[in-house]
Write a protein that holds these residues in place. Structure first.
Motif, PDB file in Angstrom:
ATOM      1  N   PHE A   1       5.240  16.731  -1.099  1.00  0.00           N
ATOM      2  CA  PHE A   1       4.443  15.839  -1.953  1.00  0.00           C
ATOM      3  C   PHE A   1       3.192  15.363  -1.222  1.00  0.00           C
ATOM      4  O   PHE A   1       2.138  15.158  -1.830  1.00  0.00           O
ATOM      5  N   LEU A   2       3.312  15.197   0.096  1.00  0.00           N
ATOM      6  CA  LEU A   2       2.197  14.705   0.903  1.00  0.00           C
ATOM      7  C   LEU A   2       1.380  15.843   1.519  1.00  0.00           C
ATOM      8  O   LEU A   2       0.559  15.619   2.404  1.00  0.00           O
ATOM      9  N   GLY A   3       1.628  17.068   1.059  1.00  0.00           N
ATOM     10  CA  GLY A   3       0.813  18.200   1.489  1.00  0.00           C
ATOM     11  C   GLY A   3       1.208  18.798   2.818  1.00  0.00           C
ATOM     12  O   GLY A   3       0.395  19.446   3.492  1.00  0.00           O
ATOM     13  N   ILE A   4       2.442  18.620   3.226  1.00  0.00           N
ATOM     14  CA  ILE A   4       2.934  19.175   4.496  1.00  0.00           C
ATOM     15  C   ILE A   4       3.933  20.276   4.186  1.00  0.00           C
ATOM     16  O   ILE A   4       4.912  20.067   3.458  1.00  0.00           O
TER      17      ILE A   4
ATOM     18  N   ASN B   1       0.858  -1.189   0.000  1.00  0.00           N
ATOM     19  CA  ASN B   1       0.000   0.000   0.000  1.00  0.00           C
ATOM     20  C   ASN B   1       0.896   1.242   0.000  1.00  0.00           C
ATOM     21  O   ASN B   1       0.951   2.010   0.952  1.00  0.00           O
ATOM     22  N   GLN B   2       1.578   1.418  -1.117  1.00  0.00           N
ATOM     23  CA  GLN B   2       2.662   2.398  -1.189  1.00  0.00           C
ATOM     24  C   GLN B   2       2.161   3.757  -1.662  1.00  0.00           C
ATOM     25  O   GLN B   2       1.513   3.866  -2.702  1.00  0.00           O
ATOM     26  N   LEU B   3       2.500   4.800  -0.911  1.00  0.00           N
ATOM     27  CA  LEU B   3       2.149   6.166  -1.288  1.00  0.00           C
ATOM     28  C   LEU B   3       3.237   6.807  -2.135  1.00  0.00           C
ATOM     29  O   LEU B   3       2.949   7.532  -3.087  1.00  0.00           O
TER      30      LEU B   3
ATOM     31  N   ALA C   1      13.843  14.738   2.212  1.00  0.00           N
ATOM     32  CA  ALA C   1      12.768  14.697   3.205  1.00  0.00           C
ATOM     33  C   ALA C   1      11.778  15.845   2.977  1.00  0.00           C
ATOM     34  O   ALA C   1      10.554  15.657   3.035  1.00  0.00           O
ATOM     35  N   LYS C   2      12.303  17.016   2.710  1.00  0.00           N
ATOM     36  CA  LYS C   2      11.437  18.185   2.466  1.00  0.00           C
ATOM     37  C   LYS C   2      10.549  17.955   1.248  1.00  0.00           C
ATOM     38  O   LYS C   2       9.343  18.234   1.279  1.00  0.00           O
TER      39      LYS C   2
ATOM     40  N   THR D   1       4.830   7.322  -7.226  1.00  0.00           N
ATOM     41  CA  THR D   1       5.864   8.326  -7.490  1.00  0.00           C
ATOM     42  C   THR D   1       7.160   7.950  -6.784  1.00  0.00           C
ATOM     43  O   THR D   1       7.152   7.485  -5.641  1.00  0.00           O
ATOM     44  N   LEU D   2       8.263   8.157  -7.479  1.00  0.00           N
ATOM     45  CA  LEU D   2       9.603   7.967  -6.928  1.00  0.00           C
ATOM     46  C   LEU D   2      10.260   9.335  -6.815  1.00  0.00           C
ATOM     47  O   LEU D   2      10.380  10.065  -7.803  1.00  0.00           O
TER      48      LEU D   2
END
Length: 368
Positions: free
Chosen positions: A235-238, A147-149, A229-230, A184-185
């Motif tokens: 990418f995850l909306g943070i 279940n990869q994001l 990391a940034k 996405t990679l």
């Protein structure tokens, strides 16, 4: 907390011809499919990147799982929720829970840890988990997290060539293809030089993003890790990046003041990691190096690089069954007792090498 020096997992076998964890997960109705996952692969920087990402995810998610390896001081460190290690009680409980599967399916050491992490995260209903690969990607048991994001690729270089392949093309293929179709990679700036190789070896259904270095970072080799990391958090909306101000994980450019001297300890243990560490040290003439390794590493190249940059480079063995035998190493400065060497040295020390050696040094210095 259970010391890494304590015998905990009943199996020490790392590799075998056939891996059976997927069969166990099938019997358990595949709990790994219920865990939204960020896979982290690469050669160097996986632990640091996973650490920063997991801390940043807490801005958006209530429960964030983290699976890392190897452990530094305590077995519990491998499995965390909200950056808090699994308790001794829970760890022992899960080992007992899976005992029947360990023997009947001949699970390896890392498969056992992966299974514990999956069950612990599933039972605790984590919202998301950051999963650091052990070795490679395709052949790694963390590839079973389906279940990869998103997948993150840290700096790639030669390591574990007996398993991943002798060429950089083979190594990259093994690592990047843990990425699942239509995901996405995100790739570290360190790997931009491999852009053509990466895109030629990758499943065509994968989207590719490249991150930039975080130039304001003072530790040079962490610039790319923090930049990666940034990019992942964005990418995850943070968009709150205060996690990047945290001190690195212990054993990653850890600085200790010891008896009026500066000591830096770092788990750089392959050529790329050593060169990145060297580039992060200013005023190299002020530092004496102590290096300890395990068997099978690129000793000659590593020592050549250290000798070319520092006036005093010393090698030592340490208490671990895979520690190298320094009598077999062609180097003039051999230290039989690294503790005595630390006590008697009058210079600032850069102590680096195996992640089985560095924790022993850290434990010694902090207890003293």
């Amino acid at each position: 907390m259970i010391s890494v020096n304590s015998f905990l997992i009943p199996v020490q076998k790392r590799f075998q011809n056939e891996y059976n964890l997927s069969k166990v997960l099938d019997l358990l109705n595949n709990p790994e499919k219920q865990i939204p996952t960020i896979n982290v692969v690469g050669t160097n920087g996986k632990g640091s990147t996973s650490f920063y990402v997991s801390n940043g995810l807490k801005e958006k998610y209530k429960k964030v799982g983290l699976f890392i390896s190897p452990a530094f001081l305590y077995h519990n460190e491998r499995i965390q929720i909200n950056n808090k290690p699994i308790s001794d009680e829970d760890l022992n409980l899960y080992i007992k829970k899976i005992d029947e599967y360990i023997s009947s399916f001949n699970l390896t050491f890392f498969e056992i840890w992966t299974l514990i992490a999956i069950l612990y995260f599933y039972d605790n209903k984590v919202d998301i988990a950051v999963i650091e690969a052990g070795i490679g990607g395709i052949k790694d048991s963390t590839n079973l997290f389906s279940n990869q994001l998103v997948t993150l690729l840290t700096s790639v270089s030669y390591d574990h060539t007996e398993i991943l392949g002798e060429t950089i093309e083979e190594i990259i293929y093994q690592k990047i293809n843990i990425a699942k179709p239509k995901t996405t990679l995100i790739i570290s700036d360190d790997n931009y030089k491999y852009k053509e190789i990466i895109e030629s070896k990758l499943n065509k259904e994968i989207s590719v993003l490249y991150s930039n270095k975080l130039e304001e970072e003072t530790i040079k080799y962490q610039k790319a890790n923090k930049g990666l990391a940034k990019k992942a958090l964005e990418f995850l909306g943070i968009n709150n990046f205060k996690c990047l101000d945290l001190k690195p994980m212990v054993g990653r450019f850890t600085q200790i003041n010891y008896r009026n001297r500066k000591i830096i300890i770092d788990g750089a243990h392959n050529l790329d990691g050593i060169n990145s560490l060297i580039n992060s040290i200013e005023n190299k003439n002020e530092w004496t190096v102590l290096y300890g390794a395990i068997e099978g590493k690129e000793h000659r190249k590593i020592l050549y690089s250290l000798d070319a940059n520092f006036d005093s480079v010393n090698i030592t063995n340490f208490d671990f069954h895979k520690s190298w035998e320094i009598n077999n190493i062609d180097h003039i400065n051999k230290i039989k007792d690294w503790k005595k060497f630390i006590e008697e040295s009058e210079n600032n020390l850069l102590i680096c090498g195996s992640l089985y050696f560095i924790p022993q040094v850290y434990d010694y210095l902090t207890n003293k």
